[in-house]
Design a protein around this motif. Structure first.
Motif, short mmCIF file in Angstrom:
data_model
loop_
_atom_site.label_atom_id
_atom_site.label_comp_id
_atom_site.label_asym_id
_atom_site.label_seq_id
_atom_site.Cartn_x
_atom_site.Cartn_y
_atom_site.Cartn_z
N LEU A 1 -4.69 13.17 19.90
CA LEU A 1 -4.96 11.76 19.56
C LEU A 1 -6.35 11.56 18.95
N MET A 2 -6.94 12.64 18.45
CA MET A 2 -8.26 12.53 17.83
C MET A 2 -8.26 11.51 16.70
N PHE A 3 -9.37 10.81 16.57
CA PHE A 3 -9.68 9.89 15.47
C PHE A 3 -8.85 8.61 15.47
N ARG A 4 -7.95 8.42 16.42
CA ARG A 4 -7.17 7.17 16.46
C ARG A 4 -8.06 6.05 16.98
N LYS A 5 -8.00 4.93 16.27
CA LYS A 5 -8.77 3.76 16.67
C LYS A 5 -7.93 2.80 17.50
N GLU A 6 -6.62 2.95 17.44
CA GLU A 6 -5.72 2.08 18.19
C GLU A 6 -4.43 2.81 18.48
N MET A 7 -3.73 2.31 19.49
CA MET A 7 -2.43 2.86 19.87
C MET A 7 -1.71 1.75 20.62
N PRO A 8 -0.45 1.50 20.32
CA PRO A 8 0.29 0.46 21.04
C PRO A 8 0.30 0.71 22.55
N THR A 9 0.41 -0.34 23.32
CA THR A 9 0.29 -0.29 24.79
C THR A 9 1.22 0.71 25.45
N ASN A 10 2.48 0.74 25.07
CA ASN A 10 3.46 1.61 25.73
C ASN A 10 3.74 2.89 24.96
#
Length: 149
Positions: free
Chosen positions: A56-65
């Protein structure tokens, strides 16, 4: 001559590897549904060494579930760190049947090592606090295709 060029171009594209950059988020991974009690998780699957390395490197967002399920070839003590990972995460270290062996909160951009307390083949990363907010603890069992149910 054009046909030879086209074949060489196709060969180069095939050998160049996956369609994501090692310095950017992997967004086109396979997904799997995982149940955690009454909650449903949509997890991207990181199954190859390259996919697991980037995670998950460099991700600025990810949905809650949503999360990422790291799949290893065989059970082993798995250790994770958060280099270049921008989101605070919780890692659930899972046995082959989906039982949570231990949960570990991990801070963004940290080189601290977080390990399973015994050999596991799966690690599920979710937003930090996701498991805690839902009362999901070590010893509970997750469901889904990876775990044979």
């Amino acid at each position: 001559m054009t046909s030879l060029f086209a074949r060489l171009l196709c060969l180069c594209l095939l050998l160049s590897g996956p369609a994501w950059s090692q310095d950017g988020p992997q967004l086109n991974l396979q997904r799997v549904g995982i149940s955690a009690g009454m909650h449903l998780i949509q997890a991207q699957i990181a199954a190859t060494p390259q996919e697991r390395t980037v995670g998950l490197m460099f991700r600025k967002e990810m949905p809650t579930n949503e999360g990422m399920l790291f799949v290893f070839e065989q059970p082993s003590t798995q250790c994770f760190w958060m280099k270049n990972t921008l989101l605070p995460l919780t890692a659930a270290f899972l046995s082959d049947d989906g039982t949570i062996v231990n949960l570990v909160d991990m801070q963004p951009q940290s080189l601290d090592s977080h390990c399973s307390v015994r050999p596991v083949r799966y690690v599920l990363e979710m937003h930090q606090g996701w498991f805690d907010k839902r009362g999901i603890k070590a010893g509970m069992r997750l469901g889904g295709a990876p775990f044979g149910r």
